[in-house]
Design a protein around this motif. Structure first.
Motif, PDB file in Angstrom:
ATOM      1  N   TRP A   1     -30.986 -43.784 -67.577  1.00 29.45           N
ATOM      2  CA  TRP A   1     -30.861 -44.872 -66.604  1.00 29.45           C
ATOM      3  C   TRP A   1     -32.121 -45.728 -66.586  1.00 29.45           C
ATOM      4  CZ3 TRP A   1     -26.548 -46.658 -65.247  1.00 29.45           C
ATOM      5  CH2 TRP A   1     -25.455 -45.856 -64.924  1.00 29.45           C
ATOM      6  N   LEU A   2     -33.264 -45.093 -66.725  1.00 31.62           N
ATOM      7  CA  LEU A   2     -34.520 -45.841 -66.780  1.00 31.62           C
ATOM      8  C   LEU A   2     -34.537 -46.775 -67.989  1.00 31.62           C
ATOM      9  CD1 LEU A   2     -37.427 -46.366 -65.790  1.00 31.62           C
ATOM     10  CD2 LEU A   2     -38.152 -44.425 -67.210  1.00 31.62           C
ATOM     11  N   LEU A   3     -34.102 -46.257 -69.145  1.00 27.85           N
ATOM     12  CA  LEU A   3     -34.053 -47.084 -70.364  1.00 27.85           C
ATOM     13  C   LEU A   3     -33.087 -48.256 -70.195  1.00 27.85           C
ATOM     14  CD1 LEU A   3     -34.062 -44.395 -73.221  1.00 27.85           C
ATOM     15  CD2 LEU A   3     -35.984 -45.699 -72.298  1.00 27.85           C
ATOM     16  N   ALA A   4     -31.957 -48.014 -69.534  1.00 27.85           N
ATOM     17  CA  ALA A   4     -30.990 -49.092 -69.310  1.00 27.85           C
ATOM     18  C   ALA A   4     -31.591 -50.191 -68.439  1.00 27.85           C
ATOM     19  CB  ALA A   4     -29.719 -48.536 -68.666  1.00 27.85           C
ATOM     20  N   GLY A   5     -32.319 -49.787 -67.387  1.00 30.26           N
ATOM     21  CA  GLY A   5     -32.936 -50.778 -66.506  1.00 30.26           C
ATOM     22  C   GLY A   5     -33.993 -51.604 -67.215  1.00 30.26           C
ATOM     23  N   VAL A   6     -34.838 -50.942 -67.979  1.00 28.16           N
ATOM     24  CA  VAL A   6     -35.878 -51.672 -68.718  1.00 28.16           C
ATOM     25  C   VAL A   6     -35.242 -52.578 -69.782  1.00 28.16           C
ATOM     26  CG1 VAL A   6     -37.910 -51.432 -70.195  1.00 28.16           C
ATOM     27  CG2 VAL A   6     -37.569 -49.862 -68.291  1.00 28.16           C
ATOM     28  N   SER A   7     -34.124 -52.140 -70.366  1.00 27.29           N
ATOM     29  CA  SER A   7     -33.431 -52.955 -71.370  1.00 27.29           C
ATOM     30  C   SER A   7     -32.926 -54.267 -70.776  1.00 27.29           C
ATOM     31  CB  SER A   7     -32.255 -52.176 -71.974  1.00 27.29           C
ATOM     32  OG  SER A   7     -32.710 -51.057 -72.701  1.00 27.29           O
ATOM     33  N   VAL A   8     -32.519 -54.239 -69.506  1.00 24.83           N
ATOM     34  CA  VAL A   8     -32.080 -55.471 -68.839  1.00 24.83           C
ATOM     35  C   VAL A   8     -33.246 -56.447 -68.732  1.00 24.83           C
ATOM     36  CG1 VAL A   8     -31.232 -56.455 -66.688  1.00 24.83           C
ATOM     37  CG2 VAL A   8     -30.230 -54.341 -67.561  1.00 24.83           C
ATOM     38  N   LEU A   9     -34.416 -55.948 -68.328  1.00 20.42           N
ATOM     39  CA  LEU A   9     -35.597 -56.795 -68.245  1.00 20.42           C
ATOM     40  C   LEU A   9     -35.991 -57.315 -69.628  1.00 20.42           C
ATOM     41  CD1 LEU A   9     -37.767 -54.665 -65.756  1.00 20.42           C
ATOM     42  CD2 LEU A   9     -36.301 -56.641 -65.239  1.00 20.42           C
TER      43      LEU A   9
END
Length: 582
Positions: free
Chosen positions: A535-543
């Protein structure tokens, strides 16, 4: 008349060079090289943890460092290819180095005294009791691993460019063929990857790692022989000096001339002379970005403006040389914005394999090896690539008028969106996997939980779409946008995105472990919080995608001033046909 006949004979001979026939050798060699390399990328985690007694985290980090080194060192291979060797010679030289690396690993795997006593069957809770490898054993291991990485890096830098050189990129038809070449290059790379994660992984699991490394060494040797068999068909590049040197000259000259005012008329800037243009030196139009670099092309007086080497290359550069530097500067933000996607890919290639080892991998009486799980998205890629190249691109071309259907940066952007989705799906699947382990009271068990490994296929398939769009988009983008003297460097820049992604992966795991208090600190995935990590990787990927949109909207595509022939040694120099007119 004799001269005319000689020119016509030369033209007929040159027409036999290049094209799809020459590219076929590159396709096959790329497939074989990928087969040997990727099979180790997905399975070395189990070799390191089960036979060299590394922890799961150390195994994952060692693999990502190995993969990252192979991609990062492609810069060195590109330097040799563009400056001293042709792409063909670079491929042969580095393939031999790769053969030696696999052979060394095969020797270590064959002789048990060169490895610690394996404790792959020891329960997870007692893994800390395993004997560690001594300094000599580690020296052999790392020596073989990084010889493979070094050899593969040179092939990565030169081989895609060697294949692309076989097509004329000038004009809409040439651009379409070049874009199609990169699509089919990925197609053959995918075939090689499929064989690597199935056949080679099966050999390692059932026949022994010595067989796996040994056959890899033989396969690379045979691919090198195959590459040399196609030499007569290749259009080979002529090295034109180091692009890094030319870029350095622009930076130094711009700094030296920093106090000079920019001329109002761009014609007053130093440009390539007409006789140099006739020899195939590419002329690029001046752009308004990074005007500070234009000072490298300011002559100090009229006499110096008419003298090409009045100040030497470190004091006076041509506008085309300045624009070549600007191209590289504009490329850097694009590369940086794709690094994190490759960080996510590195996590999937390591942690997903470890996830699969805890799940039910049986199809009736056949058990799928954990490292062979990536074959699921690879089958999907084999279907998707021809559909994209033969159906989507022609349809999109009718609406956009762009030879490749859509622009490369648009293709990359769509791929980044799919990478965000894949990480979110990976988090959901991992949460479900852990809930199954808890439900069946198997959190501390080394047995497989009653959950099919094909659940992991969802995240892999979605990410395979991202890879097809992004990786080939990057290769096509950097090759098309680079100048004729830095094609190999442009390929290396693409691979550097993957390299930094793998290295960042190791850093991300370590930092997350430290900050979170140990999300990934156990040798037991059932107790780790891998779903939180996804989930952390998904959030950073959005940024990261937002950053990419800014970079892509800011980028200006290269515009050639003249259609130059480029540094292909077998092309007919201009002026020879004039002898027939006389």
């Amino acid at each position: 008349m004799g001269i005319c006949r000689n020119v016509k004979t030369e033209e007929k001979q040159l027409q036999k060079k290049g094209g799809t026939r020459a590219a076929l050798f590159v396709y096959v060699v790329a497939g074989i090289d990928t087969m040997a390399f990727i099979s180790k990328g997905v399975s070395l985690v189990t070799y390191f943890s089960g036979y060299m007694n590394f922890s799961l985290t150390k195994s994952a980090n060692t693999v990502t460092n190995f993969m990252g080194t192979a991609f990062l060192l492609s810069l060195f291979g590109a330097f040799l290819s563009d400056t001293y060797f042709s792409r063909f010679k670079t491929c042969v030289l580095f393939s031999i180095i790769q053969v030696l690396g696999f052979a060394l690993l095969g020797v270590q795997a064959h002789f048990s005294q060169l490895r610690p006593f394996p404790c792959k069957d020891v329960p997870l809770s007692q893994n800390d009791r395993c004997e560690s490898a001594d300094a000599g054993q580690l020296a052999i291991l790392y020596g073989g691993v990084y010889l493979v990485a070094f050899g593969n890096s040179g092939v990565k830098a030169a081989l895609p460019s060697l294949g692309a050189d076989q097509f004329d990129e000038k004009g809409s038809k040439g651009a379409a063929k070049l874009s199609s070449y990169f699509n089919w290059l990925l197609f053959f790379i995918t075939i090689g990857a499929m064989l690597g994660v199935t056949l080679f992984v099966w050999i390692g699991d059932n026949q022994g790692w010595d067989w796996s490394f040994g056959i890899s060494s033989v396969a690379i040797g045979l691919s090198t022989l195959l590459l040399t068999m196609g030499k007569q068909f290749y259009r080979n590049n002529v090295p034109k000096g180091s692009p890094l040197m030319r870029i350095s000259q622009v930076l130094v000259a711009a700094f030296r001339n920093r106090n000079l005012p920019l001329p109002q008329n761009k014609e007053d800037l130093h440009q390539i002379r007409s006789e140099e243009a006739e020899n195939g030196i590419e002329i690029i139009q001046r752009t308004d970005q990074f005007k500070c670099l234009d000072r490298a092309a300011i002559p100090r007086n009229n006499h110096e403006a008419s003298t090409s080497n009045a100040h030497g290359p470190w004091s006076l550069c041509t506008i085309s040389q300045v624009e070549e530097t600007k191209i590289v500067v504009r490329m850097l933000p694009i590369i940086l914005s794709t690094v994190f996607m490759n960080t996510c890919m590195a996590q999937l290639q390591t942690f997903t394999i470890q996830q699969s080892m805890t799940m039910n991998r049986k199809i009736r009486n056949f058990e799928i090896p954990g490292p062979s799980i990536p074959v699921i998205p690879q089958v999907f890629q084999l279907i998707m690539i021809p559909v994209y190249d033969r159906i989507f691109v022609p349809i999109a071309r009718k609406f956009t008028g762009i030879p490749s259907g859509i622009r490369q940066l648009q293709r990359i952007g769509v791929g980044l969106v799919f990478s965000v989705v894949s990480m979110a799906v990976a988090a959901v699947v991992e949460s479900h996997r852990k809930s199954v382990a808890i439900e069946h009271n198997m959190v501390d068990s080394s047995s497989q939980i009653p959950m099919s490994v094909f659940w992991l296929g969802f995240q892999f398939v979605i990410f395979s779409i991202a890879e097809v769009l992004t990786l080939i988009g990057l290769l096509d983008f950097f090759y098309a946008e680079s100048t004729s003297g830095m094609k190999s460097l442009s390929m290396a820049i693409t691979w550097c995105s993957l390299a930094f992604g793998y290295f960042t992966s190791s850093v991300v795991v370590s930092v997350v472990n430290k900050v979170s208090g140990g999300w990934l600190g156990n040798n037991n995935l059932n107790r780790d919080k891998l779903d939180y990590f996804y989930w952390l990787l998904a959030g950073v990927s959005v940024l990261n995608f937002g950053f990419y949109l800014l970079c892509a909207s800011w980028y200006k595509y290269k515009k050639r001033e003249l259609n130059q022939e480029g540094p292909i040694s077998d092309e007919k120099p201009k002026g020879k046909t004039e002898m027939c007119v006389v």
